[in-house]
Scaffold this motif. Structure first.
Motif, mmCIF file in Angstrom:
data_model
loop_
_atom_site.group_PDB
_atom_site.id
_atom_site.type_symbol
_atom_site.label_atom_id
_atom_site.label_comp_id
_atom_site.label_asym_id
_atom_site.label_seq_id
_atom_site.Cartn_x
_atom_site.Cartn_y
_atom_site.Cartn_z
ATOM 1 N N GLU A 133 -7.214 69.240 63.990
ATOM 2 C CA GLU A 133 -8.322 68.941 63.935
ATOM 3 C C GLU A 133 -8.542 68.479 62.458
ATOM 4 O O GLU A 133 -8.597 69.339 61.599
ATOM 5 C CB GLU A 133 -9.556 69.878 64.415
ATOM 6 C CG GLU A 133 -10.957 69.502 64.383
ATOM 7 C CD GLU A 133 -11.748 70.607 64.443
ATOM 8 O OE1 GLU A 133 -13.046 70.652 64.284
ATOM 9 O OE2 GLU A 133 -11.130 71.860 64.921
ATOM 10 N N ILE A 134 -9.044 67.211 62.081
ATOM 11 C CA ILE A 134 -9.273 66.794 60.705
ATOM 12 C C ILE A 134 -10.723 67.263 60.270
ATOM 13 O O ILE A 134 -11.724 67.171 60.935
ATOM 14 C CB ILE A 134 -9.130 65.334 60.516
ATOM 15 C CG1 ILE A 134 -7.960 65.004 61.028
ATOM 16 C CG2 ILE A 134 -9.268 65.112 59.246
ATOM 17 C CD1 ILE A 134 -6.539 65.238 60.448
ATOM 18 N N LEU A 135 -10.598 68.207 59.268
ATOM 19 C CA LEU A 135 -11.974 68.587 58.938
ATOM 20 C C LEU A 135 -12.592 67.968 57.665
ATOM 21 O O LEU A 135 -13.742 67.645 57.380
ATOM 22 C CB LEU A 135 -11.887 70.211 58.363
ATOM 23 C CG LEU A 135 -11.291 70.878 59.306
ATOM 24 C CD1 LEU A 135 -10.935 72.532 58.839
ATOM 25 C CD2 LEU A 135 -12.214 71.299 60.607
ATOM 26 N N GLU A 136 -11.911 67.328 56.766
ATOM 27 C CA GLU A 136 -12.092 66.726 55.633
ATOM 28 C C GLU A 136 -11.052 65.625 54.862
ATOM 29 O O GLU A 136 -9.902 65.833 55.133
ATOM 30 C CB GLU A 136 -12.530 67.623 54.383
ATOM 31 C CG GLU A 136 -13.351 67.018 53.246
ATOM 32 C CD GLU A 136 -13.581 67.854 52.185
ATOM 33 O OE1 GLU A 136 -14.108 67.621 51.074
ATOM 34 O OE2 GLU A 136 -13.092 69.092 52.302
ATOM 35 N N VAL A 137 -11.563 64.488 54.623
ATOM 36 C CA VAL A 137 -10.575 63.465 54.058
ATOM 37 C C VAL A 137 -11.203 62.863 52.990
ATOM 38 O O VAL A 137 -12.393 62.899 52.497
ATOM 39 C CB VAL A 137 -10.502 62.492 55.245
ATOM 40 C CG1 VAL A 137 -11.924 61.705 55.302
ATOM 41 C CG2 VAL A 137 -9.278 61.615 55.111
ATOM 42 N N GLY A 138 -10.280 62.369 51.800
ATOM 43 C CA GLY A 138 -10.726 61.705 50.730
ATOM 44 C C GLY A 138 -9.869 61.687 49.578
ATOM 45 O O GLY A 138 -8.562 61.681 49.972
ATOM 46 N N GLY A 139 -10.265 61.449 48.338
ATOM 47 C CA GLY A 139 -9.486 61.391 47.133
ATOM 48 C C GLY A 139 -9.960 60.692 46.116
ATOM 49 O O GLY A 139 -10.924 60.182 46.070
ATOM 50 N N ILE A 140 -8.929 60.605 45.092
ATOM 51 C CA ILE A 140 -8.996 59.645 43.974
ATOM 52 C C ILE A 140 -8.328 58.358 44.544
ATOM 53 O O ILE A 140 -7.003 58.194 44.631
ATOM 54 C CB ILE A 140 -8.416 60.051 42.663
ATOM 55 C CG1 ILE A 140 -8.928 61.330 42.382
ATOM 56 C CG2 ILE A 140 -8.374 59.138 41.613
ATOM 57 C CD1 ILE A 140 -8.289 62.242 41.157
ATOM 58 N N LEU A 141 -9.345 57.354 45.027
ATOM 59 C CA LEU A 141 -8.649 56.254 45.779
ATOM 60 C C LEU A 141 -8.750 54.876 45.122
ATOM 61 O O LEU A 141 -8.513 53.846 45.713
ATOM 62 C CB LEU A 141 -9.464 56.031 47.352
ATOM 63 C CG LEU A 141 -9.441 57.354 48.123
ATOM 64 C CD1 LEU A 141 -10.350 57.027 49.294
ATOM 65 C CD2 LEU A 141 -8.130 57.715 48.268
ATOM 66 N N ASN A 142 -9.127 55.008 43.838
ATOM 67 C CA ASN A 142 -9.187 53.686 43.168
ATOM 68 C C ASN A 142 -8.343 53.872 41.844
ATOM 69 O O ASN A 142 -8.862 54.712 40.867
ATOM 70 C CB ASN A 142 -10.667 53.376 42.984
ATOM 71 C CG ASN A 142 -10.747 52.104 41.834
ATOM 72 O OD1 ASN A 142 -10.780 52.030 40.518
ATOM 73 N ND2 ASN A 142 -10.737 50.841 42.604
ATOM 74 N N GLY A 143 -7.280 52.948 41.476
ATOM 75 C CA GLY A 143 -6.543 53.652 40.073
ATOM 76 C C GLY A 143 -7.435 52.843 39.019
ATOM 77 O O GLY A 143 -7.082 53.496 38.051
ATOM 78 N N THR A 144 -8.169 51.875 39.177
ATOM 79 C CA THR A 144 -8.399 51.298 38.054
ATOM 80 C C THR A 144 -9.549 52.125 37.334
ATOM 81 O O THR A 144 -9.509 52.492 36.175
ATOM 82 C CB THR A 144 -9.400 50.236 38.424
ATOM 83 O OG1 THR A 144 -8.508 49.073 39.028
ATOM 84 C CG2 THR A 144 -9.864 49.199 37.098
ATOM 85 N N THR A 145 -10.338 52.802 38.229
ATOM 86 C CA THR A 145 -11.398 53.829 37.661
ATOM 87 C C THR A 145 -10.779 54.844 37.041
ATOM 88 O O THR A 145 -11.189 55.612 36.120
ATOM 89 C CB THR A 145 -12.489 53.927 38.586
ATOM 90 O OG1 THR A 145 -11.830 54.422 40.021
ATOM 91 C CG2 THR A 145 -13.589 52.840 38.686
ATOM 92 N N ASN A 146 -9.643 55.342 37.792
ATOM 93 C CA ASN A 146 -9.002 56.611 37.319
ATOM 94 C C ASN A 146 -8.459 56.472 35.922
ATOM 95 O O ASN A 146 -8.438 57.211 35.011
ATOM 96 C CB ASN A 146 -7.802 57.019 38.328
ATOM 97 C CG ASN A 146 -7.635 58.415 37.947
ATOM 98 O OD1 ASN A 146 -8.413 59.478 38.290
ATOM 99 N ND2 ASN A 146 -6.212 59.006 37.794
ATOM 100 N N TYR A 147 -7.893 55.268 35.597
ATOM 101 C CA TYR A 147 -7.172 54.749 34.442
ATOM 102 C C TYR A 147 -8.276 54.850 33.499
ATOM 103 O O TYR A 147 -8.318 55.464 32.234
ATOM 104 C CB TYR A 147 -6.717 53.338 34.610
ATOM 105 C CG TYR A 147 -6.071 53.087 33.402
ATOM 106 C CD1 TYR A 147 -4.655 53.360 32.991
ATOM 107 C CD2 TYR A 147 -6.733 52.152 32.377
ATOM 108 C CE1 TYR A 147 -4.300 52.971 31.885
ATOM 109 C CE2 TYR A 147 -6.084 51.752 31.161
ATOM 110 C CZ TYR A 147 -4.788 52.067 31.015
ATOM 111 O OH TYR A 147 -4.119 51.664 29.694
ATOM 112 N N MET A 148 -9.538 54.268 33.782
ATOM 113 C CA MET A 148 -10.692 54.245 32.468
ATOM 114 C C MET A 148 -10.858 55.662 32.255
ATOM 115 O O MET A 148 -11.330 55.890 30.955
ATOM 116 C CB MET A 148 -11.601 53.418 33.247
ATOM 117 C CG MET A 148 -11.415 51.773 33.217
ATOM 118 S SD MET A 148 -12.766 50.652 34.082
ATOM 119 C CE MET A 148 -14.135 51.111 32.954
ATOM 120 N N LEU A 149 -11.329 56.405 33.413
ATOM 121 C CA LEU A 149 -11.788 57.739 33.200
ATOM 122 C C LEU A 149 -10.821 58.409 32.308
ATOM 123 O O LEU A 149 -11.279 59.290 31.384
ATOM 124 C CB LEU A 149 -12.175 58.441 34.441
ATOM 125 C CG LEU A 149 -13.234 57.912 35.045
ATOM 126 C CD1 LEU A 149 -13.407 58.434 36.495
ATOM 127 C CD2 LEU A 149 -14.537 58.116 34.376
#
Lengths: 380, 380
Positions: A133-149
């Motif tokens: 049973e999946i309870l939660e899903v997600g993450g850092i899903l955009n590389g461009t913004t992760n690079y900038m941050l």
């Protein structure tokens, strides 16, 4: 298996190169406007030559954008061909129709590369769903913004400087809106949630804050308090539906999530049995994304399941009042919040819906607000 | 699919609970010495009742240890049954035979849970191998030692105190040798390497250093220099074979690997196309491990491939002279190494084989040596 390729750009050409080495995968026709020497004899400028060719078993769509990608994918599926795509925007914008088509064609639509690039995330999420049973899903899903941050944090840069760097490195488009607004991550959490819970969330109900409000000073302040700032997309099972949102998030600098660097992505799901499972890898790039596309093709060829996309149509209402956590806020009053220095307020646990609404009101009054959810590693 | 379960202990009973909810998976017989009320009517104390029952399609082996697990798994495979196991020791000790049986039976042997517990690592490694060239494989593959090292670092404890804590928390056995010696991680990297490169490495050639030599002072010294200490297992493609070893490794405290906490595991592979892919999750525990076992059963039931274990028998010689990196060393002279304070030497790049041999010689002379490989995050 005979394959028609729509688009031989960065990823498309990578797909061609990888698929060429796999026995029984044969790319017979390629749609591209350009004359690409290695592809001569296969090139066409007319999509119908691929879509109407009864000898072609599978179509790989790597055009990007909504149209004509969408119409062509639909046409291919309706003609009984399998479709593999990495096009999150097209899928997300046409989710109901694509899901119905996927049901009708018995799972011939696959799109592992649409979330997390080379990370086999959606594939594993679907495999997990079979027995958990999946309870939660997600993450850092955009590389461009992760690079900038990451650049803002490490090199002490402002938003504009980080954007320029990302553009110079080829990680950000000339018009970076889709990335920095959170729009790209929103498409990806939309697809991830639909697959996790086998339902149809309304994209318009996903709350989305990008990274355009964070300043050099905000980043310094977070740094001083031991946080890294990441753009997190999250969806979680709630009573009668899900919460689903994208927002900048302060995570401990000494944590797995806080150390996802440069353009790397991290996608996670939490299951009742399996617990927290995180996947990190290249969220974009020619060969990583192409690798994921070709792996989908191999699964199709071998009739492997585990892409049972939306077997039934279930409504999946989004209720972001049901998810709550503390926030760090700058530039806006929040009742009950505590000043923690450097212009930042720390709120108590607040519903996500309430915070996003407060910020929208403050901005309508002309206030320049930055806010970030606070997430301790063990919660993620 | 009718299933016989060998062993209804922690993981076995978890498998029973999860499988019960999956349509078409039916556990019909369970071998266990105890009277377990929920399993009455299915229980037997005679393995033959499962192994010789023609109605049973698949056997789940969760007994642990080499015998009788090995003999019974062989008997089940030879009788045409599928076998799912989490038993890395049994598999690793009998790799050649099990691989031959796997070939003979067409991939009916599956063991996703043998490496990384609930992390779908081996499954994804095999899926990756279909379309990528695996360059490197490894990770933090033992939760007990990660818990101990994490506790030593965070709580400033010595080895014995950390071991006591791990035993109290149920993470370490009364005899912790298999974990703290690195033996468990060695079995796991052995299996991972065999699957990554479709070959047969000789287990005796895997160099293995556990965590028994690290002191509170060593950990403090590493901490001060910005390192976390992790027990890493690694194997990499080299000319004509692979390198393959287990050793304590200093990784940046601010890195993904440096922040794998408590009993969490991290398994990675690096591919020519996909780049570095890391998976984190629960490396042990009832439901996480059982989840992985049941997912293997579902794949068997659905005739999905992606467990093409050792399709051909290829020698895979281990050459640890071909892998090299700097080391941090305490308690032994190393020519050319630089003192960096707190009793630690930093060596230049050194072949893994040479360092492990030097340490063995020094210990034979009675010197008390601690050493750790140095790994910057980007290398991993």
């Amino acid at each position: 298996m005979k394959i028609g390729l729509l688009g031989a750009g960065t990823i498309g050409f990578g797909v061609y190169e990888i698929a060429e080495k796999i026995p029984d995968l044969e790319i017979t026709k390629v749609l591209d406007r350009r004359d690409i020497p290695q592809l001569r004899g296969k090139l066409t400028q007319d999509a119908a030559e691929i879509l109407d060719d009864p000898a072609i078993d599978a179509v790989v769509e790597l055009l990007g954008g909504v149209e004509p990608a969408h119409s062509w994918a639909v046409r291919a599926l309706e003609a009984g061909k399998a479709v593999v795509t990495a096009n999150k925007l097209m899928l997300s914008e046409n989710l109901t129709e694509m899901a119905a088509l996927s049901r009708k064609t018995g799972g011939k639509l696959r799109f592992s590369a649409a979330v997390g690039g080379g990370i086999p995330f959606l594939f594993n999420l679907l495999r997990a769903r079979r027995v958990d049973e999946i309870l939660e899903v997600g993450g850092i899903l955009n590389g461009t913004t992760n690079y900038m941050l990451d650049m803002m944090q490490r090199e002490n840069l402002g938003f504009e400087q980080a954007l320029k760097l990302a553009q110079q490195a080829g990680y950000a488009e000339q018009d970076p809106t889709a990335d920095v607004s959170g729009g790209d991550a929103k498409c990806k959490i939309h697809l991830s949630a639909a697959l996790a819970w086998n339902g149809m969330p309304d994209k318009h109900d996903i709350l989305c804050e990008g990274i355009t409000s964070i300043t050099k000073q905000d980043m310094e302040a977070l740094n001083k308090k031991g946080y890294a700032c990441k753009l997190l997309a999250r969806a979680a099972r709630q009573d009668g539906g899900i919460s689903c949102y994208v927002e900048p998030t302060a995570v401990p600098a000494r944590s797995v999530t806080g150390n996802i660097a440069l353009v790397e992505n991290m996608a996670f799901w939490r299951g009742a049995n399996a617990g927290l499972q995180r996947f990190t890898g290249a969220g974009a790039g020619r060969y990583a994304t192409a690798y994921a596309v070709v792996n989908d093709l191999v699964d199709l060829m071998r009739h492997n399941d585990a892409f049972p996309f939306l077997a039934e149509e279930t409504p999946l209402p989004i209720d972001n009042a049901a998810a709550a956590h503390p926030y760090l806020v700058r530039g806006m009053e929040v009742p009950g919040a505590v000043e923690i220095g450097d212009g930042l307020l720390l709120t108590g646990e607040m519903p996500v819906l309430e915070m996003h609404a407060m910020v929208a009101s403050a901005r309508a009054r002309g206030e320049k607000v930055f806010f970030a959810g606070v997430c301790e590693e063990q919660e993620l």
